[in-house]
Design a protein around this motif. Structure first.
Motif, PDB file in Angstrom:
ATOM      1  N   THR A 289       0.866  -1.167   0.000  1.00 40.43           N
ATOM      2  CA  THR A 289       0.000   0.000   0.000  1.00 40.43           C
ATOM      3  C   THR A 289       0.908   1.224   0.000  1.00 40.43           C
ATOM      4  O   THR A 289       1.743   1.391   0.891  1.00 40.43           O
ATOM      5  N   ILE A 290       0.720   2.063  -1.005  1.00 38.23           N
ATOM      6  CA  ILE A 290       1.625   3.187  -1.222  1.00 38.23           C
ATOM      7  C   ILE A 290       0.857   4.488  -1.057  1.00 38.23           C
ATOM      8  O   ILE A 290      -0.214   4.659  -1.644  1.00 38.23           O
ATOM      9  N   SER A 291       1.382   5.401  -0.257  1.00 44.19           N
ATOM     10  CA  SER A 291       0.772   6.721  -0.132  1.00 44.19           C
ATOM     11  C   SER A 291       1.027   7.488  -1.427  1.00 44.19           C
ATOM     12  O   SER A 291       2.171   7.607  -1.869  1.00 44.19           O
ATOM     13  N   ASP A 292      -0.039   7.996  -1.982  1.00 46.56           N
ATOM     14  CA  ASP A 292       0.048   8.682  -3.269  1.00 46.56           C
ATOM     15  C   ASP A 292       0.247  10.175  -3.028  1.00 46.56           C
ATOM     16  O   ASP A 292      -0.681  10.892  -2.674  1.00 46.56           O
ATOM     17  N   ALA A 293       1.453  10.657  -3.224  1.00 46.20           N
ATOM     18  CA  ALA A 293       1.779  12.061  -2.956  1.00 46.20           C
ATOM     19  C   ALA A 293       1.239  12.995  -4.032  1.00 46.20           C
ATOM     20  O   ALA A 293       1.126  14.198  -3.809  1.00 46.20           O
ATOM     21  N   ARG A 294       0.870  12.458  -5.194  1.00 48.87           N
ATOM     22  CA  ARG A 294       0.365  13.309  -6.272  1.00 48.87           C
ATOM     23  C   ARG A 294      -1.060  13.785  -6.009  1.00 48.87           C
ATOM     24  O   ARG A 294      -1.498  14.777  -6.544  1.00 48.87           O
TER      25      ARG A 294
ATOM     26  N   ASN B 114      -5.501  14.569  -1.617  1.00 45.46           N
ATOM     27  CA  ASN B 114      -5.932  13.873  -0.415  1.00 45.46           C
ATOM     28  C   ASN B 114      -4.714  13.276   0.278  1.00 45.46           C
ATOM     29  O   ASN B 114      -4.002  12.448  -0.292  1.00 45.46           O
ATOM     30  N   ALA B 115      -4.460  13.667   1.505  1.00 43.46           N
ATOM     31  CA  ALA B 115      -3.280  13.186   2.233  1.00 43.46           C
ATOM     32  C   ALA B 115      -3.362  11.697   2.543  1.00 43.46           C
ATOM     33  O   ALA B 115      -2.349  11.077   2.845  1.00 43.46           O
ATOM     34  N   PHE B 116      -4.554  11.121   2.462  1.00 41.59           N
ATOM     35  CA  PHE B 116      -4.734   9.710   2.791  1.00 41.59           C
ATOM     36  C   PHE B 116      -4.975   8.853   1.554  1.00 41.59           C
ATOM     37  O   PHE B 116      -5.499   7.750   1.657  1.00 41.59           O
ATOM     38  N   ALA B 117      -4.601   9.354   0.386  1.00 41.92           N
ATOM     39  CA  ALA B 117      -4.749   8.592  -0.849  1.00 41.92           C
ATOM     40  C   ALA B 117      -3.780   7.414  -0.830  1.00 41.92           C
ATOM     41  O   ALA B 117      -2.594   7.580  -0.585  1.00 41.92           O
ATOM     42  N   ARG B 118      -4.298   6.232  -1.085  1.00 37.33           N
ATOM     43  CA  ARG B 118      -3.485   5.029  -1.063  1.00 37.33           C
ATOM     44  C   ARG B 118      -3.656   4.281  -2.384  1.00 37.33           C
ATOM     45  O   ARG B 118      -4.767   4.000  -2.801  1.00 37.33           O
ATOM     46  N   SER B 119      -2.530   3.955  -3.010  1.00 33.47           N
ATOM     47  CA  SER B 119      -2.526   3.113  -4.196  1.00 33.47           C
ATOM     48  C   SER B 119      -2.034   1.737  -3.770  1.00 33.47           C
ATOM     49  O   SER B 119      -1.279   1.600  -2.805  1.00 33.47           O
ATOM     50  N   THR B 120      -2.455   0.699  -4.502  1.00 35.52           N
ATOM     51  CA  THR B 120      -2.110  -0.666  -4.135  1.00 35.52           C
ATOM     52  C   THR B 120      -1.320  -1.327  -5.256  1.00 35.52           C
ATOM     53  O   THR B 120      -1.722  -1.289  -6.414  1.00 35.52           O
ATOM     54  N   LEU B 121      -0.216  -1.941  -4.887  1.00 39.17           N
ATOM     55  CA  LEU B 121       0.628  -2.678  -5.823  1.00 39.17           C
ATOM     56  C   LEU B 121       0.693  -4.125  -5.352  1.00 39.17           C
ATOM     57  O   LEU B 121       1.069  -4.395  -4.216  1.00 39.17           O
ATOM     58  N   THR B 122       0.310  -5.054  -6.234  1.00 37.60           N
ATOM     59  CA  THR B 122       0.363  -6.471  -5.919  1.00 37.60           C
ATOM     60  C   THR B 122       1.470  -7.099  -6.751  1.00 37.60           C
ATOM     61  O   THR B 122       1.504  -6.936  -7.971  1.00 37.60           O
ATOM     62  N   VAL B 123       2.378  -7.807  -6.076  1.00 37.34           N
ATOM     63  CA  VAL B 123       3.532  -8.417  -6.736  1.00 37.34           C
ATOM     64  C   VAL B 123       3.470  -9.929  -6.547  1.00 37.34           C
ATOM     65  O   VAL B 123       3.191 -10.412  -5.448  1.00 37.34           O
TER      66      VAL B 123
ATOM     67  N   TRP C 175     -11.983   7.958   3.438  1.00 39.31           N
ATOM     68  CA  TRP C 175     -12.331   9.204   4.139  1.00 39.31           C
ATOM     69  C   TRP C 175     -13.016   8.915   5.465  1.00 39.31           C
ATOM     70  O   TRP C 175     -12.703   9.521   6.491  1.00 39.31           O
ATOM     71  N   VAL C 176     -13.966   7.976   5.459  1.00 41.38           N
ATOM     72  CA  VAL C 176     -14.711   7.667   6.683  1.00 41.38           C
ATOM     73  C   VAL C 176     -13.791   7.034   7.720  1.00 41.38           C
ATOM     74  O   VAL C 176     -13.864   7.358   8.903  1.00 41.38           O
ATOM     75  N   ARG C 177     -12.900   6.158   7.278  1.00 44.63           N
ATOM     76  CA  ARG C 177     -11.996   5.503   8.207  1.00 44.63           C
ATOM     77  C   ARG C 177     -11.114   6.511   8.924  1.00 44.63           C
ATOM     78  O   ARG C 177     -10.976   6.492  10.138  1.00 44.63           O
ATOM     79  N   PHE C 178     -10.528   7.436   8.182  1.00 42.89           N
ATOM     80  CA  PHE C 178      -9.642   8.409   8.814  1.00 42.89           C
ATOM     81  C   PHE C 178     -10.439   9.494   9.547  1.00 42.89           C
ATOM     82  O   PHE C 178      -9.952  10.077  10.507  1.00 42.89           O
ATOM     83  N   GLY C 179     -11.662   9.749   9.132  1.00 43.48           N
ATOM     84  CA  GLY C 179     -12.511  10.674   9.876  1.00 43.48           C
ATOM     85  C   GLY C 179     -12.949  10.069  11.195  1.00 43.48           C
ATOM     86  O   GLY C 179     -13.048  10.749  12.220  1.00 43.48           O
ATOM     87  N   HIS C 180     -13.209   8.767  11.179  1.00 45.58           N
ATOM     88  CA  HIS C 180     -13.669   8.065  12.384  1.00 45.58           C
ATOM     89  C   HIS C 180     -12.586   8.041  13.461  1.00 45.58           C
ATOM     90  O   HIS C 180     -12.884   8.151  14.652  1.00 45.58           O
ATOM     91  N   THR C 181     -11.351   7.905  13.063  1.00 43.13           N
ATOM     92  CA  THR C 181     -10.256   7.845  14.038  1.00 43.13           C
ATOM     93  C   THR C 181      -9.750   9.219  14.432  1.00 43.13           C
ATOM     94  O   THR C 181      -8.908   9.331  15.317  1.00 43.13           O
ATOM     95  N   GLY C 182     -10.228  10.270  13.775  1.00 41.48           N
ATOM     96  CA  GLY C 182      -9.818  11.625  14.125  1.00 41.48           C
ATOM     97  C   GLY C 182      -8.590  12.094  13.377  1.00 41.48           C
ATOM     98  O   GLY C 182      -8.123  13.210  13.592  1.00 41.48           O
ATOM     99  N   GLU C 183      -8.059  11.279  12.483  1.00 44.56           N
ATOM    100  CA  GLU C 183      -6.844  11.652  11.761  1.00 44.56           C
ATOM    101  C   GLU C 183      -7.124  12.642  10.642  1.00 44.56           C
ATOM    102  O   GLU C 183      -6.220  13.332  10.189  1.00 44.56           O
ATOM    103  N   LEU C 184      -8.349  12.723  10.192  1.00 45.18           N
ATOM    104  CA  LEU C 184      -8.690  13.553   9.052  1.00 45.18           C
ATOM    105  C   LEU C 184      -8.607  15.040   9.372  1.00 45.18           C
ATOM    106  O   LEU C 184      -8.144  15.828   8.569  1.00 45.18           O
ATOM    107  N   GLY C 185      -9.000  15.438  10.554  1.00 38.69           N
ATOM    108  CA  GLY C 185      -9.038  16.849  10.908  1.00 38.69           C
ATOM    109  C   GLY C 185      -7.820  17.360  11.642  1.00 38.69           C
ATOM    110  O   GLY C 185      -7.868  18.443  12.220  1.00 38.69           O
ATOM    111  N   GLY C 186      -6.754  16.590  11.686  1.00 37.46           N
ATOM    112  CA  GLY C 186      -5.560  17.020  12.413  1.00 37.46           C
ATOM    113  C   GLY C 186      -5.811  17.035  13.918  1.00 37.46           C
ATOM    114  O   GLY C 186      -6.555  16.206  14.445  1.00 37.46           O
ATOM    115  N   LEU C 187      -5.244  17.991  14.603  1.00 35.87           N
ATOM    116  CA  LEU C 187      -5.388  18.075  16.055  1.00 35.87           C
ATOM    117  C   LEU C 187      -6.845  18.299  16.487  1.00 35.87           C
ATOM    118  O   LEU C 187      -7.312  17.628  17.414  1.00 35.87           O
TER     119      LEU C 187
END
Length: 100
Positions: A3-8, A11-20, A45-57
């Protein structure tokens, strides 16, 4: 599977998936964040909103307050049940005055 964080993405929580393939080290599947389904993106979005990571502090403060509130609800529920149990035991252990 990686699972790779997509910097492009914005969305700071964008994840791309690579299967090898482990036997040949060839790329089996590449799923970029932009190509994922709308449901998959909403789930992120819901997962990171639920844990409080979406809104920062502020988001983590809200999530922490909700956690403390949930623990307080458990405490008050148990205290109420214990109090009702003691009251019920007092009533049932009293001798019946009308029977005498």
């Amino acid at each position: 599977m990686f699972t790779i964080s997509d910097a492009r993405s914005w969305n700071a929580f964008a994840r791309s998936t690579l299967t090898v393939d482990t036997a040949t080290a060839a790329v089996s599947k590449w799923e970029p964040y932009d190509a994922s389904s709308r449901g998959q993106r909403w789930r992120g979005w819901v997962r990171f909103g639920h844990t409080g990571e979406l809104g920062g502090l502020p988001g983590q403060i809200v999530a922490g307050a909700a956690c403390v509130g949930g623990a307080l609800l458990v405490w008050t529920g148990l205290a109420l049940a214990f109090r009702r149990l003691l009251a019920w035991r007092r009533v049932t252990s009293r001798p019946n005055a009308q029977a005498a």
